[in-house]
Structure formats: structure tokens, C-alpha cells
Enzyme design. Structure first.
Site, PDB file in Angstrom:
ATOM      1  N   GLU A  50       0.812  -1.217   0.000  1.00 45.17           N
ATOM      2  CA  GLU A  50       0.000   0.000   0.000  1.00 45.17           C
ATOM      3  C   GLU A  50       0.844   1.265   0.000  1.00 45.17           C
ATOM      4  O   GLU A  50       0.538   2.232  -0.708  1.00 45.17           O
ATOM      5  CB  GLU A  50      -0.952  -0.003   1.202  1.00 45.17           C
TER       6      GLU A  50
ATOM      7  N   HIS B  56      -9.631  -5.996  10.656  1.00 45.81           N
ATOM      8  CA  HIS B  56     -10.235  -5.779   9.337  1.00 45.81           C
ATOM      9  C   HIS B  56     -11.645  -5.215   9.427  1.00 45.81           C
ATOM     10  O   HIS B  56     -12.412  -5.301   8.468  1.00 45.81           O
ATOM     11  CB  HIS B  56     -10.286  -7.094   8.551  1.00 45.81           C
TER      12      HIS B  56
END
Length: 360
Positions: free
Chosen positions: A90, A159
């Protein structure tokens, strides 16, 4: 006999032509059902076609059609230069996207989930959000950071959390949080055309949900202004303010309470930063009660900011009771389903808070 029949049919035809409403053929077609996933896909497709500077990059967005199939079909249509698969890094691909925005492109940077944006938060905040200010307005960074945000299902603490308050805290960013298909389509098109970095917070659990979309909202020119809330339901007893998936919960709660004579005004924020405080104030001045609903944690949350804005503004003097916040529980998300369900706002929690606020 035949002549009489012809005369009868001709007369009937004349009667029909007389009775037919004017403009019959130009009436608007019925609204169509569109899922949030398809609305996002259409928005990106149209903006990729409209502006050759727009491109999409992220993990599995190209050949796999996206982890949630939001980018389905775009790679086949636009190819490797416009739809770019990236490594699982990322900080790397976000840096590439921000740099390309500074160089004149208009990237859409997809995070497979905003939980993974933590790996790239330096690029989002220090590189994208601050550059326009630090360059004295000479350098724009037209980029959209998009992907699923908020609580998901069965993926536990790392998450499953909402980042609306995190990113809305930072000057230089615009932060939007759509609820339905119309929000998703109109806001994403507006975000892609915006010259500022925009954090676009979708919801994984909403991707497959279908909503009616009008003919107007299906136009290629349709956009929703960033920073403008929408009243989803009119009411005069209490104002409910929410964003993303919780808007649906608020509408469900309002429908239940309407049977008991309690009319809730439901406001869909749509934009977290800038926030449409004026619409909230106007509603509170009418209903005299306010309940905020969000999936994020309570401390320093979106609801906390709304409470502060109301406290500091003209609507405070209209309140007949303290503002009540409905939020996620102040813990990391548990894995067990029963604990997960009790960690995020449910319809019953909203109803309880409304009745507590109204003292009924």
C-alpha cells in the site's frame, strides 16, 4: 354490419385520442434497480471514458475484476495503462498514485479495505492532504482514495473498523461516505472530478444491495455536491443523523416508531468533511431533539463532532434534551458473531436511544 363496426372503432379511436393525457409519450420511465457495486462501476467507467487522465490502480483491480468486483470489466475495456494491478504494498502504490496526481493525472487509488490504508497513511496525510497548502496553492493533488470501510462480517479486529473520524480529522482532505446507489454514483463522479484529495469510504456489506435510481441519476452528467447532506425522511419529533450503512438502520427504526406516533427526520450526511452542519441545525430547530448514529467508536467520533457543532451554534437553544449518540462499542471488533452483532449499532439500539431522548 361491417360498416357499423368500422364506425364504432373509428369513434372509439377518437374517444381514446381525446382522453389520452397530454405528454403521454414523454413521461419519464420507471426507476431502475441498481446495486451499490454497479453504481460505483458505472461511475468509474464513465469518468475513465470522459477524461483520459483518470486511471485506477490497486490490488486485483484489473485481471481479477476487483476483490469485490467493483472494477468488473474495466480492464478489458481500458487495458493495462488505465487499470493497473499492483503488488501488495500500500505505501508503494499509494505513493505512485499521489506522485502521478502531482504530475497531472487523476488516479483512483483502491484499498482492498481501508484497514490496509494504515500502511499508506503517511502518503495520504503528509503527501496528498498537505501539498496544496504547503505549495501556497500552486500544486493540486486530484486523487481519490476509495474502498470498503466500516464493520464487515466475520473478519475480526484488524479488518473491521470505521475510519471516517480518522480521516475527517485532517485538513486538506475531503471525506465522503455514501449510503445508497445514487450516493455512490453521484459522489464518486464528483470526487474524481475534484481537484482535492478525496477519501471515499464505501461499505462492503452494501455492495450487493440494490436501490431504485431515477433517470436523472443515471445521466453521465449526474453528480452530487460534496458537502451537502440529504433528508431521507421528513419528521418533526426527533432528528436522526447518520452516514453509510447506518442510514438504512435509521430509516428502519423510523418506520417502526412511526407506528407509535413518533416521526423521525432522517439525515444522510453523505459528506463527513466538509460537513453540512446547516442542514442538521435547521432540522434540530424543527424537531428540538437530536440523535446521531454511526458504526465507529464513540470517543472522538463523527457524532462527537456533530454534538460540538450543535453546542457551539444557534441550534443549541432549541434542544429540549441532551444530544444522544449511538455508536459502535468502545472495543476492538470481536470475531464471534454474537459479540460482533452486539458491537455495532442495531435497530433496537436506535429505537431505545430515541425513546430515551424523547422521554417516552
Amino acid at each position: 354490419m361491417a360498416t357499423s363496426l368500422k364506425c364504432f372503432l373509428r369513434a372509439g379511436k377518437n374517444v381514446v385520442s381525446v382522453l389520452r393525457p397530454r405528454g403521454f409519450h414523454s413521461s419519464a420511465p420507471a426507476a431502475v434497480q441498481v446495486t451499490v457495486r454497479d453504481a460505483l462501476n458505472q461511475a468509474m467507467d464513465e469518468e475513465l471514458e470522459r477524461d483520459e487522465r483518470v486511471y485506477l490502480l490497486g490490488e486485483e483491480v484489473a485481471q481479477y475484476d476487483g476483490a469485490y468486483k467493483v472494477s468488473r470489466g474495466l480492464w478489458k475495456k481500458y487495458g493495462d495503462k488505465r487499470i493497473v494491478d499492483t503488488p501488495i504494498s500500500e505505501i508503494g502504490f499509494t505513493g505512485i498514485a499521489v506522485g502521478s496526481a502531482m504530475a497531472g493525472l487523476r488516479p483512483i487509488c483502491e484499498f482492498m479495505t481501508f484497514n490496509f490504508s494504515m500502511q499508506a497513511i503517511d502518503q495520504v496525510i503528509n503527501s496528498a492532504a498537505k501539498t496544496y497548502y504547503m505549495s501556497a496553492g500552486l500544486q493540486t493533488v486530484p486523487i481519490v482514495f476509495r474502498g470498503p470501510n466500516g464493520s464487515s462480517a466475520g473478519v475480526a479486529a484488524q479488518h473491521s473498523q470505521c475510519f471516517a473520524a480518522w480521516y475527517a480529522h485532517c485538513p486538506g482532505l475531503k471525506v465522503v461516505s455514501p449510503w445508497n446507489a445514487e450516493d455512490a454514483r453521484g459522489l464518486l463522479k464528483a470526487a474524481i472530478r475534484d481537484d482535492n484529495p478525496v477519501v471515499f469510504l464505501e461499505n462492503e456489506l452494501m455492495y450487493g444491495v440494490a436501490f431504485e435510481m431515477s433517470e436523472e441519476s443515471q445521466s453521465k452528467d449526474f453528480t452530487i455536491p460534496i458537502g451537502k447532506a440529504k433528508i431521507e425522511r421528513q419528521g418533526n419529533h426527533v432528528t436522526l443523523v447518520s452516514h453509510s450503512r447506518c442510514v438504512g438502520h435509521c430509516l428502519d427504526a423510523a418506520a417502526v416508531l412511526a407506528k407509535e406516533g413518533i416521526e423521525c427526520e432522517v439525515i444522510n450526511l453523505r459528506s463527513i468533511r466538509p460537513m453540512d452542519v446547516e442542514s442538521i441545525e435547521t432540522s434540530v430547530m424543527k424537531t428540538n431533539h437530536l440523535v446521531t448514529v454511526e458504526g465507529g467508536w464513540p470517543q472522538f467520533g463523527v457524532g462527537s463532532e456533530i454534538c460540538a457543532k450543535i453546542m457551539e451554534g444557534p441550534a443549541f437553544n432549541y434542544l429540549d434534551a441532551p444530544v444522544t449518540r449511538v455508536t459502535g462499542v468502545d472495543i476492538p471488533m470481536p470475531y464471534a458473531k454474537i459479540l460482533e452483532d452486539n458491537s455495532v449499532p442495531q435497530i433496537k439500539d436506535i429505537i431505545f436511544s430515541i425513546k430515551k431522548t424523547l422521554n417516552v
